[in-house]
Structure formats: structure tokens, C-alpha cells
Scaffold this active site. Structure first.
Site, mmCIF file in Angstrom:
data_model
loop_
_atom_site.group_PDB
_atom_site.id
_atom_site.type_symbol
_atom_site.label_atom_id
_atom_site.label_comp_id
_atom_site.label_asym_id
_atom_site.label_seq_id
_atom_site.Cartn_x
_atom_site.Cartn_y
_atom_site.Cartn_z
ATOM 1 N N HIS A 195 1.133 -0.931 -0.245
ATOM 2 C CA HIS A 195 0.025 -0.355 0.009
ATOM 3 C C HIS A 195 1.211 1.229 0.317
ATOM 4 O O HIS A 195 1.576 1.669 1.085
ATOM 5 C CB HIS A 195 -0.891 -0.140 0.827
ATOM 6 C CG HIS A 195 -1.988 1.259 1.331
ATOM 7 N ND1 HIS A 195 -2.896 0.511 1.078
ATOM 8 C CD2 HIS A 195 -1.841 2.814 1.229
ATOM 9 C CE1 HIS A 195 -3.889 1.859 1.289
ATOM 10 N NE2 HIS A 195 -3.041 3.119 1.083
ATOM 11 N N HIS A 212 -8.978 1.438 0.451
ATOM 12 C CA HIS A 212 -8.894 2.584 1.609
ATOM 13 C C HIS A 212 -10.457 2.260 2.183
ATOM 14 O O HIS A 212 -11.419 2.529 1.859
ATOM 15 C CB HIS A 212 -8.867 3.989 1.382
ATOM 16 C CG HIS A 212 -7.179 4.352 1.160
ATOM 17 N ND1 HIS A 212 -6.975 3.915 -0.815
ATOM 18 C CD2 HIS A 212 -6.753 5.033 1.702
ATOM 19 C CE1 HIS A 212 -5.888 4.559 -0.287
ATOM 20 N NE2 HIS A 212 -5.478 5.023 0.602
ATOM 21 N N TRP A 237 0.808 14.523 3.646
ATOM 22 C CA TRP A 237 0.545 13.113 5.348
ATOM 23 C C TRP A 237 1.109 12.896 6.010
ATOM 24 O O TRP A 237 1.753 12.547 7.127
ATOM 25 C CB TRP A 237 -0.216 12.260 4.969
ATOM 26 C CG TRP A 237 -1.455 12.321 4.355
ATOM 27 C CD1 TRP A 237 -2.956 12.386 4.774
ATOM 28 C CD2 TRP A 237 -1.815 12.850 2.386
ATOM 29 N NE1 TRP A 237 -3.792 13.567 3.473
ATOM 30 C CE2 TRP A 237 -2.585 13.194 2.134
ATOM 31 C CE3 TRP A 237 -0.941 12.505 1.436
ATOM 32 C CZ2 TRP A 237 -3.759 12.806 1.227
ATOM 33 C CZ3 TRP A 237 -1.270 12.751 -0.137
ATOM 34 C CH2 TRP A 237 -2.957 13.092 0.032
ATOM 35 N N ASP A 286 2.574 3.450 2.909
ATOM 36 C CA ASP A 286 1.044 4.554 2.917
ATOM 37 C C ASP A 286 2.424 5.736 2.469
ATOM 38 O O ASP A 286 1.754 6.079 0.822
ATOM 39 C CB ASP A 286 0.421 4.476 4.048
ATOM 40 C CG ASP A 286 -0.762 5.637 3.198
ATOM 41 O OD1 ASP A 286 -1.084 5.049 2.627
ATOM 42 O OD2 ASP A 286 -1.784 5.144 4.678
ATOM 43 N N GLU A 319 -10.746 4.175 7.225
ATOM 44 C CA GLU A 319 -9.912 4.815 7.579
ATOM 45 C C GLU A 319 -9.757 6.232 8.251
ATOM 46 O O GLU A 319 -9.970 7.363 8.215
ATOM 47 C CB GLU A 319 -8.902 5.382 6.632
ATOM 48 C CG GLU A 319 -7.355 5.986 7.219
ATOM 49 C CD GLU A 319 -7.033 6.708 6.184
ATOM 50 O OE1 GLU A 319 -6.661 6.712 4.460
ATOM 51 O OE2 GLU A 319 -5.499 7.093 6.287
ATOM 52 N N GLN A 341 -9.727 9.580 -5.082
ATOM 53 C CA GLN A 341 -8.954 10.431 -3.131
ATOM 54 C C GLN A 341 -10.228 11.014 -2.518
ATOM 55 O O GLN A 341 -11.039 11.015 -1.253
ATOM 56 C CB GLN A 341 -7.899 11.034 -3.504
ATOM 57 C CG GLN A 341 -8.013 12.036 -2.562
ATOM 58 C CD GLN A 341 -6.580 11.823 -1.368
ATOM 59 O OE1 GLN A 341 -5.355 10.755 -1.320
ATOM 60 N NE2 GLN A 341 -7.340 11.565 -0.011
ATOM 61 N N HIS A 361 1.418 5.479 -2.047
ATOM 62 C CA HIS A 361 1.026 6.446 -2.711
ATOM 63 C C HIS A 361 1.933 7.188 -4.153
ATOM 64 O O HIS A 361 2.950 8.440 -3.222
ATOM 65 C CB HIS A 361 0.110 7.488 -2.124
ATOM 66 C CG HIS A 361 -0.905 7.319 -0.881
ATOM 67 N ND1 HIS A 361 -2.227 7.576 -2.213
ATOM 68 C CD2 HIS A 361 -1.527 5.865 0.046
ATOM 69 C CE1 HIS A 361 -2.655 6.534 -0.907
ATOM 70 N NE2 HIS A 361 -2.795 6.193 0.008
#
Ligand code: FE2
Length: 425
Positions: free
Chosen positions: A57, A210, A315, A309, A213, A152, A59
Site C-alpha cells: 500500500h 481504503h 501526510w 502508505d 480509515e 481520493q 501513494h
């Protein structure tokens, strides 16, 4: 005649003194005392040799954008989402490609040779999709990059997102993504799961959403995901990512939920570094950890992988592509300190995500592709403890990265010598 023999390997399953014979990019022998001629022989002197790390996982469209257009001052999820919104209109394809390739360099150096990356499909230009499809081809000789069409801003909530997602799949994106907890209502979230699972069934694609979360104990999208996986016969092709709300759910409900997830053949992907930092932010004390129930999922027979991630993005300002750091955080957060627990954490960044991604020829056995990592450690637990140096990384039998051993030369009174932190003999 072999191309290469790695002698005196210790394997993750505990076998030691093993020789690995390699020919034409494949493993052809795994045995003690291999008697064969070879173009090259490397004695690894009892170090751990493992198949490569796998990140289930990630991005990659956001990675290494740290500081663009500004730094996330609070380190929270909400400021991260706002920041990504500020950055998106400024993205260019060249910059996306350059950052993704730079990250793939880091990954190769860390022995991370397979990555499933979500890619945001909410921008109708699909710039990031084009960029990452290009990167996927470019890195194919050394990294298996799998892409997930990730809406997203919500596939129902964001105008045009479903069409964009379908276009991304038409362009060659491999997996159907989703974000049901971000839709406007719980009902819309459930509807998004139905639509996306049916789309995956129609196209014969895997699903990775996702899912839940949040810290909301009443979030129920994993239940819906398991339901549709079962209904549509998608067993073994569906993963729920994050599942952080499960941390906060009622225990009785979870005791019903876990067997349903197992029965539906749905895998779980936790993201320990990100879950421990982004969840529980509305709590005072005690603060929830926010990672899903990893030992309980495993005990119920659900495959659980750990993902990175984020690395240096809106983030998360930290990270380096080191899946041992990810696994070590997962181990601590889930209190998986038993011998079996620690080995399961190592598997969560190697064998388990390889199965979830459906990687072909992964492993250390005759017939597998000769993708191997030689670690400066004696076993998987020591590798986790030390975030062990990747001495050699091989792809299809060729050395693609080499790092000198981490050794410190001491100059202490009466105790000269070197120290490398491995288990004392
Ligand atoms: Fe994610």
C-alpha cells in the site's frame, strides 16, 4: 553451468548452510553443498537471504513532494488533505515521473522490489495516471509496480470520479480502488463499494479499497466489502486497506466480523507508521492507537500485510522506503513481540503482500525468479531489530544494489575492535 551460486545462506524459515543456484535469472537449486560449476560464487557467510520486500500500500503520486507547496505544520490528516488539494493543480507530469523514479531508486536500494501504489483519479486530466503508467514500464526491469485507481475525493462525492476511474482502468491501471468512508453518507459509502466491486467483477480485476480509515467505531464498510466479495465470487482478489475503525469497534461485533472477512477471502492491509500518527487525533487520554486488529485478523485466518502508505508527502514527512521500519512499527503497535508474532511481522512485508499482489515466481525455491536480498542479520527477528543493512539486492540474478556493512570501529580503552550490533555469539 550456473550463472551464480550464493553459498552459506540462512533462509527466513530457519534453514541454514543453504546454497542457492541461479541460471538465466531463475533459481534452479536450493540445497546444502551444491556441487555445480558457476560463473560467479558469493559466500554470504550465514547471513539472512530473503525474497525481496513488498509494499502492499503506497501513494507514489504524492511521494517525495515534502515541502510542496509548503510543509504540513500540524502533521494531521486534515492538513495533509488540504495540502494535497493545494498541490494537485500544480502537479506536472515530468515532476511526478521524476519523484516516482527517485523513490524507486530508494526502494531498489532497500530491497523493496514490488509496490502496489494507489493513484488519484479525481483530476480529470489523469496526469498522475499517465505519469505512473510511464514509471511502471520504466522500472519494470527492477520493480513490479501495480497501480490502483483511487478516487481520493470519493467516487460518488467527486463529480466525474467514476468516469475518470473507468478511463484509468481502460488506460491499464491494474486494480479498482475506493474510499467509502469519505463518501457523504454511510449509505453512499456502501453504494460505492457495491458499484466498485461490480466493476471489478465485470472487468476481472482485483479490488483494494481504503476502508474505514477513521476512529469511528460504527464505520461498517469492511463488512459491506466482505459481503460483495462473497456475493460476486471475488474471494482472494479483494483487500481492505487501513481498516483503522476496527481498532475502536465493539468487541462483540468484531467477533462476528472477523469470520465474515475470512470467509469472503478478503485480505487486510494495515499501515502502521501512518495509522499510529494520523488516528486518535481527536482523543485526549487515553489515546487510541488506530491500527487495525492485526493479531486477531491473523488468528481468524485473514492474510495481513503492512504497507508504507506515505514517504515524505503531505501526510507524512518521514520514511525512506524501508519496509523493515514499517514492520518494526507494526510489531510494536500490535504488541506482536512473541517469536511467532515477530516472524508474522516479517512475513507482512514479504510473503503475505506478495500473495495479495499475486506476484508470479516470488520466493526462494527452484523455478522462482532470482530476486533476493542479502541482509546483515542472522534471522528475520534480527533483521527487524536492526533494520538490517541490505548488503546485496538481486533482481533476476543480477546485483542491482550493494551497501557496505554497517560496522563501527571502536577506540575504547582496553576494548579495541569493531561492533556491528548482531547477536553476540
Ligand atoms: Fe493510503
Amino acid at each position: 553451468m550456473l550463472d551464480l551460486i550464493l553459498r552459506q545462506c540462512t533462509l527466513p524459515d530457519g534453514r541454514s548452510g543453504i546454497d542457492i543456484g541461479i541460471r538465466d535469472g531463475r533459481i534452479v537449486a536450493v540445497e546444502t553443498g551444491l556441487a555445480a560449476a558457476a560463473g560467479d560464487v558469493i559466500d554470504v557467510a550465514g547471513q539472512l537471504v530473503t525474497p525481496p520486500f513488498v509494499d502492499a500500500h503506497f501513494h507514489m503520486d504524492a511521494t517525495l513532494s515534502y515541502g510542496l507547496p509548503r510543509v504540513n505544520q500540524s502533521g494531521t490528516l486534515l492538513e495533509g488533505i488540504a495540502l494535497w488539494g493545494e498541490l494537485k493543480p500544480q502537479l506536472t507530469q515530468d515532476a511526478l515521473v521524476e519523484r516516482a523514479l527517485a523513490y524507486c531508486d530508494w526502494a531498489a536500494a532497500k530491497g523493496l522490489l514490488a509496490i502496489r501504489s494507489h493513484v488519484d483519479v479525481c483530476d480529470p486530466r489523469l496526469l498522475a495516471v499517465e505519469a505512473l503508467l510511464h514509471v511502471k514500464e520504466k522500472v519494470r526491469p527492477y520493480i513490479d509496480l501495480q497501480l490502483v485507481a483511487f478516487p481520493q475525493d470519493g467516487v460518488l462525492r467527486a463529480p466525474g470520479a467514476l468516469d475518470n476511474l473507468k478511463r484509468a482502468l481502460d488506460m491499464g491501471v491494474d486494480v479498482v480502488g475506493g474510499i467509502p468512508h469519505f463518501e457523504r453518507t454511510m449509505a453512499d459509502g456502501a453504494e460505492s463499494v457495491r458499484i466498485l466491486c461490480e466493476l471489478a467483477a465485470e472487468r476481472g480485476l482485483p479490488v483494494d479499497m481504503h476502508c474505514d480509515e477513521s476512529d469511528d467505531p460504527l464505520s461498517r464498510h469492511i463488512e459491506t466489502l466482505a459481503f460483495h466479495a462473497q456475493r460476486l465470487g471475488l474471494q482472494g482478489r479483494v483487500a481492505g486497506s487501513h481498516l483503522t475503525s476496527m481498532h475502536s469497534m465493539d468487541n462483540y461485533y468484531v467477533s462476528k466480523l472477523l469470520p465474515l472477512i475470512a470467509e469472503a477471502g478478503v485480505a487486510a492491509i494495515a499501515n502502521p507508521l501512518i495509522n499510529i500518527t494520523l488516528q486518535g487525533r481527536h482523543d485526549t487520554y487515553p489515546k487510541r492507537r488506530g491500527m487495525t486488529r492485526v493479531p486477531e485478523l491473523l488468528a481468524a485466518g485473514v492474510p495481513v500485510a503492512f504497507g508504507h502508505d506515505c514517504v515524505m508527502d503531505p501526510w507524512y514527512s518521514l520514511g525512506s522506503g524501508d519496509m523493515l521500519e514499517v514492520a518494526a512499527m507494526g510489531l510494536h503497535v500490535a504488541q506482536m513481540t512473541s517469536q511467532d508474532g515477530m516472524r508474522a511481522c516479517f512475513a507482512a512485508v514479504t510473503d503475505t503482500p506478495a500473495r495479495i499482489l499475486g506476484l508470479d515466481g516470488y520466493g526462494i525455491a527452484p523455478g522462482c525468479r532470482a530476486d533476493l536480498v542479502v541482509l546483515q542479520a542472522g534471522d528475520p527477528i534480527e533483521a527487524l531489530r536492526l533494520r538490517a543493512t541490505r548488503l546485496l539486492v538481486l533482481r533476476a540474478g543480477r546485483i542491482i544494489a550493494r551497501t557496505p556493512p554497517a560496522i563501527t570501529t571502536l577506540n575504547l580503552p582496553g576494548r579495541p575492535g569493531n561492533v556491528d550490533f548482531r547477536r553476540p555469539l
